[in-house]
Motif scaffolding. Structure first.
Motif, PDB file in Angstrom:
ATOM      1  N   ASN A   1       0.944  -1.168   0.027  1.00 32.43           N
ATOM      2  CA  ASN A   1      -0.156   0.047  -0.038  1.00 32.43           C
ATOM      3  C   ASN A   1       1.010   1.277   0.022  1.00 32.43           C
TER       4      ASN A   1
ATOM      5  N   TYR B   1      -3.384  11.379  -0.436  1.00 29.67           N
ATOM      6  CA  TYR B   1      -4.910  10.889  -0.042  1.00 29.67           C
ATOM      7  C   TYR B   1      -4.458   9.732   1.032  1.00 29.67           C
TER       8      TYR B   1
ATOM      9  N   ARG C   1      -5.093   5.929   2.592  1.00 32.58           N
ATOM     10  CA  ARG C   1      -5.911   4.527   2.571  1.00 32.58           C
ATOM     11  C   ARG C   1      -6.540   4.431   3.908  1.00 32.58           C
TER      12      ARG C   1
ATOM     13  N   ILE D   1      -9.855   5.442  -1.123  1.00 35.44           N
ATOM     14  CA  ILE D   1      -8.842   6.311  -0.621  1.00 35.44           C
ATOM     15  C   ILE D   1      -9.603   7.584  -0.090  1.00 35.44           C
TER      16      ILE D   1
END
Ligand code: ATP
Ligand code: MG
Length: 859
Positions: free
Chosen positions: A63, A88, A90, A111
């Motif tokens: 990620n 942004y 997650r 997200i």
């Protein structure tokens, strides 16, 4: 999402794509619009351009971080490439306790736009992995189905406190894939000519259907409408005001989200701008319209300026900016930025106070690590290239060289580097990220000086900053990975490495845990007094308790509580304790007296909804004052009914409370006590074995020898770890010369003990007369009784006489005692107060207590 190939597997090379498009002379920066990334072993290169969404290397290969590229620049050396991004996040980057605020399960590809003004948005551009495609989904709509797993969806924003609906205008439209590459564009009428980077935002242009964004090959020139970094939003605003003032009312550019003007596609708009005669000096008035379908249109009004702006004119204008003379250049500058400042302003206004900074800390830490590793990789690569002897560079991936020390640090950064919230503290600990933040920060050397950019222009003569904070130069290269078993053992045995468990302290852990937990649950207060000789794991155990309690409160097993810590060793004056407690509790600064008064009030006033505060006072012995007010207050505050304060005090002396409460009612305070006993040899052995965690570096009898020696002297785990570490070094050193098992053996431990306990001081002690040796014993006995490292001759003399009686010797007279003391002082075993030779002469040891005991025991 697929696993991303990061630093561990491939080496990336980063080059600017095209010439710089702007320059900031003050900050010595060259701005670029795109950058080419070549991946070793692949033929085709990737280009990332401003406005594009990108993946950024983090600590989790699966990620990577996600951001939108807002700016790209390099410093004057040309070596450091920096990117400014809009983050942004997650779901996995949001603190666990906050995730439930979403009130639904997140979409696997979802997200969130990250709104945190305090978040550092500058990253090392060489941590960019690749472009990524992001699609905006309006808050009411459902997530599209059947899309590629690599596309990310954004619907909401996360402002560190809540999830909120994200309006599409917050997202910067990515630029047209059709727009021509920089080289084909002719004179750059819209490039960034002013020294102020926040004014360098250009009018943008684009209507976009978010669902159809293609980021893969975007290679556009125009800079982002939103490309003001959040950090510089205030600056952008003031720049806009300045430029308005100088450019007159005819210069306008505004963002009008409701204007029913001309609907265009994004490409049309771009083309329209780009087809204008280059440098024609048009002013741009753009209007961005959002239709209910989520389609955005921008209308652009072009107002002719008197003449085109040539690069030469740009130069002149920079000059006039410096001299303060308004010029045409300023006019054009002003034209280029207001839209973005409007947005920046909006962001600024609607953002709540930011306290939950977990993603930020995570990003910073990961970014810093990534960039260091990348630097090292490049360094290695260059080395390998230079040698060009066909060695495989891949093999070197894990081998890092120490690089030049980065001395950059500032008090401002340190202040920012503070852990702002409990959440962050918890997450940092949970992740095992224990690097001081200041260390991390120093790496982001390309940071934009936010408040006072002109300070960064080097003055002719360097001046001492007024509020300079002394700091330890940070490591600019990652610590070398252990290369063999002995190195690995050494790292594990280091006192600064946090053990995975604390064997032999289970009972103490449980008692302290139960004590604090019960107080936090009941909403009451109390004080615990923890004592024990050095190195018995007091601090380590309490920290472990707090860590566990934080975890429990995160999982809603116990109510939230606030933890603050002070340490007597870190204070110049005991009264600073008040100042530090107040500052940690309320962020207020006050003089010691004022702070004491404020704290008194705070802990006396009723406040039913107050959360419990857990205060750890380490090294309490050092808060000794003549009137004992500091210590008294620390014991007294938790007894107040409304305080909801739990105080954990740690000291070396057992009877400190009794001694300070001499005139006050000690029993009323109802102290809970806990004493940490020195470790036995078995316990020390267990501690080392557990810290080594199956790394076989010691022979069994060598471990036993260390443990026995230390247990006989002091039972100090710290000392034991030190000896073991030194033994591994000696073993490593001798490994080249002798053949052996390669493990630390008895001989190495003996050598270490000899080395550590065989200074000339130890010889001097061994050769001292019986009375002198007894006097040294008396000094240690008195120090231990007092819990301090200093005593008067009178106090020691009482001990000395007692020892003489125990040993069956004739007690010495005062003058004999003074003579003994003086002799020990003259051979520097004792440090004596220079000016006096009487009963109140103050005495300190000039060698460690362990050394004295070792020398005396070995007799
Ligand atoms: P001081 O009174 O000097 O402050 P302390 O009692 O607070 O000493 P700590 O700082 O907690 O001692 O421990 C000293 C070192 O020994 C630390 O590195 C700690 O990790 C280690 N240590 C102590 N006890 C244990 C244990 N039971 N297991 C593993 N490591 C331990
Ligand atoms: Mg301690």
């Amino acid at each position: 999402m697929s696993r991303y190939i990061t630093r561990l597997r491939v080496r990336r090379t980063y080059r600017w794509h095209g010439a710089p498009v702007g320059e900031d002379r003050k900050l010595k920066r060259l701005y670029h619009e795109s950058m080419t990334i070549s991946v070793e072993g692949r033929t085709e290169n990737t280009t990332v351009s401003l406005g594009q969404y990108i993946l950024i290397e983090g600590e989790d290969d699966d990620n990577p971080f996600v951001g939108q590229l807002l700016k790209l620049y390099n410093d004057d050396s040309g070596k450091k490439k920096t990117a400014v991004v809009q983050w942004y996040v997650r779901m996995c980057e949001i603190p666990q306790t906050k995730r439930k605020l979403l009130c639904r399960d997140p979409h696997p590809q979802e997200i969130f736009y990250y709104l945190d003004h305090s978040c550092d948005n500058e990253v090392d551009a060489e941590t960019i992995l690749s472009p990524v495609q992001i699609e905006y989904v309006s808050p009411e709509a459902s997530f599209p189905e059947g899309k590629s797993k690599d596309i990310l969806f954004v619907k909401l924003l996360w402002d560190t406190k809540t999830f909120r609906a994200l309006s599409s205008d917050r997202m910067q439209p990515p630029l047209s894939p059709k727009s021509p590459p920089p080289s084909s564009r002719g004179p750059r009428a819209r490039v960034l000519p002013t020294p102020d980077p926040t004014v360098m935002k250009r009018a943008v242009s684009g209507a976009v259907t978010w669902g159809s964004m293609s980021t893969g090959k975007i290679n556009s020139e125009a800079e982002s409408l939103h490309s003001a970094s959040k950090l510089s939003a205030a600056k952008a605003l003031s720049a806009r005001r300045r430029s308005r003032a100088t450019s007159g009312p005819h210069v306008r550019k505004k963002l009008d989200l409701c204007s029913p003007s001309k609907n265009m596609t994004r490409d049309d708009v771009l083309e329209e701008i780009l087809d204008e005669p280059k440098g024609a000096g048009k002013t741009l008035t753009s209007k961005l319209n959002t239709s209910p379908t989520g389609r955005i249109s921008i209308s652009i009004r072009l107002t002719p300026l008197k003449e085109p702006i040539s690069p030469a004119a740009q130069e002149n204008d920079e000059e006039s900016n410096r001299t303060g003379t308004p010029s045409r250049r300023k006019v054009s500058t002003a034209l280029k930025e207001p839209t973005l400042t409007a947005l920046a302003e909006e962001d600024h206004e609607d953002s709540p106070v930011q306290t939950d900074a977990t993603p930020r800390s995570k990003r910073k830490a990961a970014q810093v690590v990534s960039s260091r590793i990348r630097k090292q990789l490049n360094l290695l690569k260059n080395k390998v290239d230079l040698q060009s002897d066909g060695e495989d560079g891949e093999d070197d991936d894990d081998c890092f060289l120490p690089a030049k020390i980065d001395l950059q640090s500032s008090s401002d950064e340190d202040a920012e580097a503070k852990i702002d919230s409990e959440d962050e503290l918890v997450v940092k600990r949970r992740r095992g990220s224990r690097t001081p933040r200041s260390t991390e920060k120093t790496c982001t050397s390309a940071r934009t000086p936010r408040k006072t950019p002109n300070k960064t222009t080097a003055p002719a003569t360097p001046r001492t900053p007024r509020h300079a904070t002394p700091s330890i130069p940070s490591r600019s290269a990652p610590a070398r990975k252990p290369g063999n078993v002995l190195e690995e053992a050494r790292a594990r045995l280091h006192v600064s490495s946090v053990p995975e468990s604390l064997p032999c302290r289970e009972q103490e852990f449980q008692d302290i845990y139960n004590f604090v937990e019960s107080k936090v649950i009941d909403g009451t207060g109390g004080c615990m007094y923890i004592s024990g000789v050095p190195g018995t794991g007091k601090t380590a155990t309490v920290h472990e308790v707090i860590r566990s309690l934080h975890l429990a409160s995160e999982q809603d097993e116990i109510p939230q509580f606030r933890f603050i810590e002070i340490n007597g060793m870190k204070m110049t004056d005991p009264h600073q304790a008040y100042v530090q407690i107040l500052q940690k509790l309320t962020d207020q600064k006050a003089t010691p007296d004022h702070a004491a008064a404020l704290l008194e009030k705070r802990f006396s006033a009723p406040a039913p909804k107050k959360e419990t505060t857990v205060l750890l006072v380490d090294e309490l012995d050092l808060l000794w004052t003549r009137k004992q007010n500091v210590m008294y207050n620390l014991f007294d505050w938790p007894t107040r009914r409304n305080a909801r304060l739990v105080v954990l005090t740690i000291a070396n002396t057992m009877d400190l409370p009794e001694r300070i409460m001499i005139n006050r009612v000690a029993s009323r305070l109802g102290l809970t006590r806990m004493s940490f006993q020195p470790y036995t040899f078995k316990q020390l052995q267990q501690i080392i074995t557990s810290r080594l965690n199956r790394v076989k570096a010691f022979e069994e009898d060598a471990l036993q020898l260390v443990s026995r020696k230390v247990a006989a002297l002091s039972g100090d785990a710290r000392r034991c770890l030190d000896i073991c570490r030194r033994a591994t070094e000696i073993c490593e050193h001798s490994a080249g010369q002798q053949k052996g098992s390669g493990l630390v053996g008895m001989s190495h431990v003996m050598e270490t003990l000899d080395e550590m306990f065989s200074s000339s001081y130890i010889t001097a002690i061994r050769c001292a007369s019986l009375q002198e040796q007894l006097f040294l014993r008396a000094v240690i006995a008195e120090f231990r009784r007092l819990g301090l490292e200093e005593a008067t001759f009178q106090q020691v003399f009482v001990q000395h006489q007692a020892l003489c009686r125990v040993e069956g010797l004739q007690p010495a007279s005062v003058s004999e005692g003074l003579a003994v003391c003086q002799r020990l002082g003259s051979c520097r075993l004792l440090l004596l107060e220079g000016s006096r030779l009487d009963l109140l002469l103050r005495i300190r040891l000039n060698v460690s207590q362990d050394d004295v005991l070792y020398a005396l025991k070995a007799d």
